[in-house]
Design an enzyme around this catalytic site. Sequence first.
Site, PDB file in Angstrom:
ATOM      1  N   CYS A  85       0.757  -1.034  -0.503  1.00 20.31           N
ATOM      2  CA  CYS A  85       0.029   0.126   0.172  1.00 20.31           C
ATOM      3  C   CYS A  85       0.848   1.798   0.031  1.00 20.31           C
ATOM      4  O   CYS A  85      -0.282   2.664  -0.401  1.00 20.31           O
ATOM      5  CB  CYS A  85      -0.795  -0.086   1.097  1.00 20.31           C
ATOM      6  SG  CYS A  85       0.030   0.128   2.539  1.00 20.31           S
ATOM      7  N   GLU A 123      -6.804  -5.492  -1.745  1.00 17.34           N
ATOM      8  CA  GLU A 123      -6.863  -4.977  -0.510  1.00 17.34           C
ATOM      9  C   GLU A 123      -5.965  -3.706  -0.683  1.00 17.34           C
ATOM     10  O   GLU A 123      -5.135  -4.516  -1.497  1.00 17.34           O
ATOM     11  CB  GLU A 123      -6.862  -5.502   0.698  1.00 17.34           C
ATOM     12  CG  GLU A 123      -7.651  -5.039   2.028  1.00 17.34           C
ATOM     13  CD  GLU A 123      -5.917  -4.748   2.389  1.00 17.34           C
ATOM     14  OE1 GLU A 123      -6.384  -3.912   3.584  1.00 17.34           O
ATOM     15  OE2 GLU A 123      -5.099  -5.076   1.831  1.00 17.34           O
ATOM     16  N   ARG A 174     -10.584   1.428  10.860  1.00 21.07           N
ATOM     17  CA  ARG A 174      -9.889   0.331   9.961  1.00 21.07           C
ATOM     18  C   ARG A 174      -9.989   0.576   9.040  1.00 21.07           C
ATOM     19  O   ARG A 174     -10.896  -0.457   8.601  1.00 21.07           O
ATOM     20  CB  ARG A 174      -8.990  -0.431  10.556  1.00 21.07           C
ATOM     21  CG  ARG A 174      -7.666  -0.826   9.771  1.00 21.07           C
ATOM     22  CD  ARG A 174      -7.549  -1.944  10.147  1.00 21.07           C
ATOM     23  NE  ARG A 174      -6.373  -2.835   9.331  1.00 21.07           N
ATOM     24  CZ  ARG A 174      -5.233  -2.514   9.599  1.00 21.07           C
ATOM     25  NH1 ARG A 174      -4.526  -1.521  10.451  1.00 21.07           N
ATOM     26  NH2 ARG A 174      -3.547  -2.066   9.472  1.00 21.07           N
ATOM     27  N   ARG A 176     -10.304   0.410   4.778  1.00 19.86           N
ATOM     28  CA  ARG A 176      -9.519  -0.184   3.423  1.00 19.86           C
ATOM     29  C   ARG A 176     -10.700   0.038   2.652  1.00 19.86           C
ATOM     30  O   ARG A 176     -11.784  -0.693   2.727  1.00 19.86           O
ATOM     31  CB  ARG A 176      -9.197  -1.250   3.992  1.00 19.86           C
ATOM     32  CG  ARG A 176      -8.101  -1.717   5.190  1.00 19.86           C
ATOM     33  CD  ARG A 176      -6.622  -0.955   4.608  1.00 19.86           C
ATOM     34  NE  ARG A 176      -5.451  -1.038   5.387  1.00 19.86           N
ATOM     35  CZ  ARG A 176      -5.862   0.705   6.410  1.00 19.86           C
ATOM     36  NH1 ARG A 176      -6.154   0.709   7.220  1.00 19.86           N
ATOM     37  NH2 ARG A 176      -4.183   0.066   7.484  1.00 19.86           N
TER      38      ARG A 176
END
Length: 492
Positions: A85, A123, A174, A176
Site C-alpha cells: 500500500c 485490498e 480501520r 480499507r
Amino acid sequence: MGDDMSLAGSQPFRYIDLFAGIGGFAAALQAFGGECVYSIEKDPAAAGVYERNWGHSPLGDLTDHANDTVMVVPEHDVLVAGFPCQPFSKSGAQRGMEETRGTLYWNILKVIQAHHPTIVVLENVKNLAGRRHEHEWKVIIDTLREAGYRVSDKAVVLSPHRLPLELGGRPQVRERVFITATYDPEGLLSHEDVETPLAYMKLRGRGDDWSVAADLPLVEGEVPGTSLTRDEMQWIDAWDDFVTMMWPVVRSQALPSGRLPALPGFPLWYDRWIDIEALTSWAAGAARMPYRRQLELPDQWEDVPAWKQTFLVKNAQFYSQHKDKLDAWAHEHGVASFPASRRKLEWQAQQTESLWECVLQLRPSGIRAKRATHLPALVAITQTSILGQQRRRLSTGEAALLQGLPETFDFGPQSPAETYKQLGNGVNVGVVWNVLRAHAQRDREILMSTDEGRALYRNLVEEADGGPDERVKEALAAGQARYCRSQMAVAV
C-alpha cells in the site's frame, strides 16, 4: 499445502494468498473451508509467523514466480492479494504505479490472466480510491474487465467498526478499500453500473457505540511490555489536570439552547499561548511581534499560511481568556520542560470527563485523546494506543483480537515491536469474511452457472451463516497442528 480439510463440510475450494503477511486473509479463507495451494510473502519474519499458524511457509517473491517468462503459480479458484500500500498511502510519497512496489499489480494481473480464478479480491489503503490515484484505480478496473471480470468501479470501503460483533466486527477504525471481481467471460450479468457488495452486508448504524472494555476482552492488571514510563505518566497526569480544571470553566459558560459545552477541538499548544492583543497588533502592522522568533513566524503576518493564522489566533484567544489558570497549571507541572510534542493536546473525546478515561496516542503532533469506543487503526508507523482506564498500552494479544485473530494465535519468540508492526500491516479477518460473503451473494447467478462456482457459493454463503470467530479458531488449530507435524517430521 494440499492437506487442508474443509471446515464447511463441502468440497474445499483452492485459493492463493499473495503478499500474505501473517495470514489475515488465510484466517478467513481457511474458516470458509478453503485449501491454500500457493502463498507468497517477502518478509521473512512475517512468513515465519504465517508458517507457525497456517502450516506452510509463504516466503518468496512474486516477481520471481509470475513474470513475462515464468508462471509457477498453480490453478486456483480464489485469488486474494493485499498488495503493497505504500505507493498509495498518505504517509508515503503517493507515487502509485510510478513506484516499483506499485508495479506489483502487473504481476498479480499476469496470474489472473494465466488462470482466471473465479473470484479475485484485492485490498489496499482507502487512498487508492482517492482523487490522487484516479489513474491507477481506472487502470486496475479496466484491466480486470478486459480479462473478463465483473467488477464495480465504485470503491468498497469498509472498517471493522462498521460490522456487528457477532459478524466479526471489532471496535477499531480501520478503513480499507477492496476490489472484488468475478470471472464472467460470457457476460451472464451486466458489467455496467455494477453495485458493490456493501449492499449485501449487515452494517452497524452510526449511532451504535462500542465499548472497548466490553467488546474487546482486555487483560486485567499488569501486562508485560505495556507499562507507561514515568515521563509518560507525568505528561498524561499534567494534561489530565488541565482537562479536569477546564471542564467546570467550560460548563459555566452560556451556550445557545441545545448545544453541549465542549473543550476546544483545535490543537492546544502551550508554545503558542501568547497574548491576543500582541498577536492582533502585529497582524495589523501596528507593532512588532516580540515572540516572532520563538513562534517561528515570518516577518509579515501576510506570509503566515491561512491555516496557521487560524491556529495561532485560536490559541492566543484561549490563553488570554484563561491566562491566570493556564499559567498556574503550566508552572505547577513544569510544562515548559516537556518535549515539544508533549506540550500539545488534541482533544477529540467530546464529553469525556478525564484524560485517563480516554484512548490516547502519543503522536509527533501531540497527545491525542479519543473516547474509549473505537480504537485508532493499528498501523506500524505510529505509537501503540494507550488504554487510559487500564493505564497501559494495548497488548499484542489485544491488538491481535482487534484484527480478528484468536488469543491462540502464535507470534513465536519475536519482539513485541515486530508483532505490532505485522498486525499494523495486516488485514482484518472479519472485514475479509464479510466482503467475500457479500460478493458471492452479489454474483450468485454467475457462480451458480458452473460446478466450481456452485461449490464456492456453498462455502462462502450457504454454509457460512453468521460470523467467522469460531470457525477461525478451528482453522487456526488445524494450521498449528500441521506446523507441529512438519516440525516433528524435520526433527526425525
